[in-house]
Motif scaffolding. Structure first.
Motif, PDB file in Angstrom:
ATOM      1  N   ILE A 108      51.679  57.540  46.025  1.00 46.96           N
ATOM      2  CA  ILE A 108      51.846  57.459  44.840  1.00 46.96           C
ATOM      3  C   ILE A 108      50.373  57.521  43.760  1.00 46.96           C
ATOM      4  N   ARG A 109      50.651  59.126  43.083  1.00 49.38           N
ATOM      5  CA  ARG A 109      49.792  59.427  42.220  1.00 49.38           C
ATOM      6  C   ARG A 109      49.313  58.711  41.174  1.00 49.38           C
ATOM      7  N   PRO A 110      48.223  58.004  40.663  1.00 48.77           N
ATOM      8  CA  PRO A 110      47.987  57.258  39.867  1.00 48.77           C
ATOM      9  C   PRO A 110      47.732  58.066  38.624  1.00 48.77           C
ATOM     10  N   LYS A 111      48.052  56.999  37.540  1.00 43.26           N
ATOM     11  CA  LYS A 111      48.295  57.965  36.070  1.00 43.26           C
ATOM     12  C   LYS A 111      46.591  58.158  35.540  1.00 43.26           C
ATOM     13  N   VAL A 112      45.953  56.403  35.942  1.00 43.71           N
ATOM     14  CA  VAL A 112      45.002  56.330  35.100  1.00 43.71           C
ATOM     15  C   VAL A 112      43.853  56.795  36.331  1.00 43.71           C
ATOM     16  N   GLU A 113      42.727  56.900  36.056  1.00 44.85           N
ATOM     17  CA  GLU A 113      40.970  57.555  37.271  1.00 44.85           C
ATOM     18  C   GLU A 113      41.012  55.932  37.616  1.00 44.85           C
ATOM     19  N   PRO A 114      39.811  56.008  38.864  1.00 39.29           N
ATOM     20  CA  PRO A 114      39.668  55.651  39.367  1.00 39.29           C
ATOM     21  C   PRO A 114      38.439  54.069  38.967  1.00 39.29           C
ATOM     22  N   ALA A 115      38.017  54.979  37.937  1.00 39.57           N
ATOM     23  CA  ALA A 115      36.893  53.788  37.136  1.00 39.57           C
ATOM     24  C   ALA A 115      36.985  53.552  36.507  1.00 39.57           C
ATOM     25  N   VAL A 116      38.869  53.463  35.866  1.00 39.41           N
ATOM     26  CA  VAL A 116      40.021  51.981  34.773  1.00 39.41           C
ATOM     27  C   VAL A 116      40.136  51.369  36.178  1.00 39.41           C
ATOM     28  N   GLY A 117      40.161  51.796  37.456  1.00 44.82           N
ATOM     29  CA  GLY A 117      40.642  50.619  38.229  1.00 44.82           C
ATOM     30  C   GLY A 117      39.769  49.664  38.193  1.00 44.82           C
ATOM     31  N   ALA A 118      38.387  50.304  38.719  1.00 47.70           N
ATOM     32  CA  ALA A 118      37.193  49.629  39.395  1.00 47.70           C
ATOM     33  C   ALA A 118      36.880  48.130  37.547  1.00 47.70           C
ATOM     34  N   ALA A 119      37.585  48.504  36.789  1.00 47.81           N
ATOM     35  CA  ALA A 119      37.052  48.386  35.375  1.00 47.81           C
ATOM     36  C   ALA A 119      38.320  46.972  35.574  1.00 47.81           C
ATOM     37  N   TRP A 120      39.700  47.204  35.930  1.00 50.78           N
ATOM     38  CA  TRP A 120      40.858  46.582  36.125  1.00 50.78           C
ATOM     39  C   TRP A 120      40.316  45.363  36.742  1.00 50.78           C
ATOM     40  N   LEU A 121      39.517  45.788  38.628  1.00 52.22           N
ATOM     41  CA  LEU A 121      38.946  44.576  38.999  1.00 52.22           C
ATOM     42  C   LEU A 121      38.322  44.055  38.683  1.00 52.22           C
ATOM     43  N   ALA A 122      37.299  44.259  37.915  1.00 48.88           N
ATOM     44  CA  ALA A 122      36.447  43.070  37.563  1.00 48.88           C
ATOM     45  C   ALA A 122      36.817  42.113  36.248  1.00 48.88           C
ATOM     46  N   TRP A 123      37.979  42.529  35.369  1.00 51.76           N
ATOM     47  CA  TRP A 123      38.777  41.566  35.045  1.00 51.76           C
ATOM     48  C   TRP A 123      39.347  40.650  36.100  1.00 51.76           C
ATOM     49  N   ASN A 124      40.076  41.506  37.086  1.00 48.04           N
ATOM     50  CA  ASN A 124      40.473  40.102  37.577  1.00 48.04           C
ATOM     51  C   ASN A 124      39.831  39.195  38.611  1.00 48.04           C
ATOM     52  N   PHE A 125      38.600  40.172  39.478  1.00 46.49           N
ATOM     53  CA  PHE A 125      37.622  38.772  40.081  1.00 46.49           C
ATOM     54  C   PHE A 125      36.534  37.958  38.804  1.00 46.49           C
ATOM     55  N   PHE A 126      36.339  38.157  37.433  1.00 42.84           N
ATOM     56  CA  PHE A 126      36.136  38.041  36.338  1.00 42.84           C
ATOM     57  C   PHE A 126      36.870  36.071  36.483  1.00 42.84           C
ATOM     58  N   MET A 127      38.018  36.716  36.157  1.00 46.25           N
ATOM     59  CA  MET A 127      39.448  35.730  35.310  1.00 46.25           C
ATOM     60  C   MET A 127      39.691  35.027  37.423  1.00 46.25           C
ATOM     61  N   LYS A 128      39.694  35.000  38.194  1.00 48.37           N
ATOM     62  CA  LYS A 128      39.366  34.216  39.284  1.00 48.37           C
ATOM     63  C   LYS A 128      37.945  33.149  40.398  1.00 48.37           C
ATOM     64  N   GLU A 129      36.894  33.872  39.173  1.00 48.90           N
ATOM     65  CA  GLU A 129      35.796  33.094  39.649  1.00 48.90           C
ATOM     66  C   GLU A 129      35.873  31.738  37.839  1.00 48.90           C
TER      67      GLU A 129
END
Lengths: 363, 363
Positions: free
Chosen positions: A338-359
């Motif tokens: 997979i060659r991502p279409k968005v940059e890793p910082a967007v991945g980090a923001a997605w993770l922030a959302w994911n982790f936050f929602m889980k908590e």
């Protein structure tokens, strides 16, 4: 006061002065809206990118449509490369810039995911969390990870499953199973044999030039190409150039010269790139094997997210990323690059959302 | 004044203050005797030694009996490793200490030979000569050389003929023919592939530990031995340890651990040492071949002076220096290994005397 003590006090004052300035923009903002924002930060050895996204509570499947409110860029934030103080300054600065650009205060932030290279141990994580805690109000959720995790998330829409291979200035392979096991390989920097990285490729090429000059190795087109690129007139001058500035990124910037020489048929440059492909593939294989991502028969499908300048497709014949994939698929035919279409910082923001929602869902 | 400008002024003042202090001892000395002294300085990546000798005009054959008036020791003075300012401070400090110990002023000095690692190009030489000129009165003859030259002189009583191999924190091979031709190999520091050095050996051993931990390489006794030596509890902690301090000497200090593991039968440690032997031997061979030290039939006798911690005889089975000599003598049976009885700083003082007498005789 001794001169040394004076210097410490002076430096501390300069620092306080600067940090006060960083957040000055908040004084000019009115009452902030309460929907809140997320910060995703990708801190690499070459550059640091911070993304600000809106905090909207919707389902995971819609995540890829999250709009970007602001984006800010700064230099290196790997503490192993530039030191703790400089890394911290860069990270604080770039977060402030992203918030300032979209007119948000720190009090509007719901979660921050800091994905920075050089986070190799729980103690690294804890140290960064400690000073991050001082910057944001208490309600803000903070997550600190190795930058490889954000890169994986950028290719999998925030899902932590599969393997990511990053090869920019540094290189690392990082993998996760669906039940939360993780493993990594390489990513230990140049002293500890990170030879598949952009730095590694360039350092091997420079070494080949010195060896040819000494009479210890074959002559190579790399000599004239690198000297011309750097505006130097002899191989001896390379030593001064190399140690004049300890930045790893400055060395790694020579990778395109190596690729050009290999494409022009230079055997020495070609060998440097082939060795780098072997190194990168062996890091991925080690992670895949340890996590069993390939299944018991070795043929299960799993994604491999490819990130970083070294792995980007080049127009010429020499495509390092493709060679690495070819090498891996000989062992693991189920690999899905997979060659991502968005940059890793967007991945980090997605993770922030994911982790936050889980908590949030937990309690 | 901006904070940056303030810092520059502050640093400059601190420097002036310190340097004034360095030479304060001269005020307490009476009228100095006029026979004069010589300074020989050997500045390596690990330490810097300065020797003060009396200036007595006798013949070359008696040189080995020159008495040492004083000896002073300081830390690293390789400008590529610690930076120009720190290197300069160290060198000025250690020269002052040597002169102060034997009660001589700078005005009594006849010649100074500064042999420092990191002098790789005429521009390095000129830069050092320029600031050295500011320290000493005009009549003092100044010579700046790569530290390898002093090491050769320490084994040949000041005669520049043959090859020297230094392997301490760094490594270099340097050779001279009797008619004044010179050549060198390696000595370009860790980024440029100086893998035979103490730093190189230790970095390869650390890399082997990381590879074993990642699952990219065989397990090795080096893991437990190095972690125990450094007081660390896991291989991940090695990354933090490695980049906490950029000193090359700190890494190189792990060489004895590698030798111990190889002696205990560890295959990985053994391979690291064998590779280092090949590297060191190939540097010497390149120099010998380029200068034709071995004669046209390849069998002429020539001295090879062996210097540095890596080449010192160890009590156990693994003697890196002996292995290097064995390897070289397969190609060049006329090689005569010399392990000098005096240190390189004494070689530098002999060179100062030699160069001074030549200039004196010429004009």
């Amino acid at each position: 006061m001794t001169p040394e003590r004076e210097k410490v006090v002076f430096d501390a004052e300069m620092k306080r002065y600067r940090n006060g300035e960083i957040w000055e923009f908040e004084d000019d903002l009115g009452v902030s809206d309460d929907s809140g924002v997320l910060l995703g930060l990708d801190g690499g050895t070459t550059s640091t990118v911070c993304i600000c996204m809106p905090m909207i509570p919707f389902s995971h499947s819609q995540l890829h449509s999250l709009p970007i409110l602001a984006r800010a860029v700064a230099g290196c934030s790997n503490h192993n490369s530039v030191g703790e103080i400089a890394a911290r300054e860069t990270i604080e600065q770039v977060m402030a810039e992203a918030l300032s650009k979209c007119g948000s205060k720190r009090s509007s932030v719901r979660a921050v995911c800091l994905a920075v290279s050089g986070v190799n141990h729980p103690t690294d994580q804890q140290r960064i969390l400690n000073w991050l805690r001082d910057i944001f109000p208490n309600h803000v959720k903070l997550y600190v990870l190795n930058d490889a995790v954000a890169a994986l998330a950028s290719g999998t829409m925030g899902k932590l499953h599969g393997c990511v291979l990053i090869a920019g200035t540094g290189s690392i392979a990082y993998g996760f199973t669906e039940d939360g096991k993780e493993a990594r390989a390489a990513g230990a920097g140049p002293v500890l044999g990170d030879w598949g990285s952009g730095y590694g490729i360039a350092a091997q090429a420079l070494t080949a030039v010195v060896r040819a000059h000494d009479g210890r190795g074959p002559s190579t087109m790399l000599t004239s190409s690198i000297l011309q690129k750097l505006g130097l007139s002899s191989a001896e001058e390379l030593i001064g150039w190399t140690y004049a500035d300890p930045s790893w990124a400055r060395i790694a910037a020579l990778v395109p010269v190596v690729v050009t020489c290999a494409e022009a048929g230079d055997e020495v440059a070609n060998k440097v790139l082939l060795e780098s492909v072997q190194e990168l593939a062996s890091s991925v294989k080690a992670v895949v094997q340890r996590l069993g991502l390939c299944g018991q028969d070795g043929k299960s499908a799993f994604p491999i997210v490819m990130v970083g300048g070294v792995l980007e497709a080049h127009r010429g014949r020499w495509d390092i990323g493709q060679e690495v994939v070819n090498c891996i698929s000989k062992c693991f035919p189920g690999v899905i690059p997979i060659r991502p279409k968005v940059e890793p910082a967007v991945g980090a923001a997605w993770l922030a959302w994911n982790f936050f929602m889980k908590e949030y869902q937990r309690g």
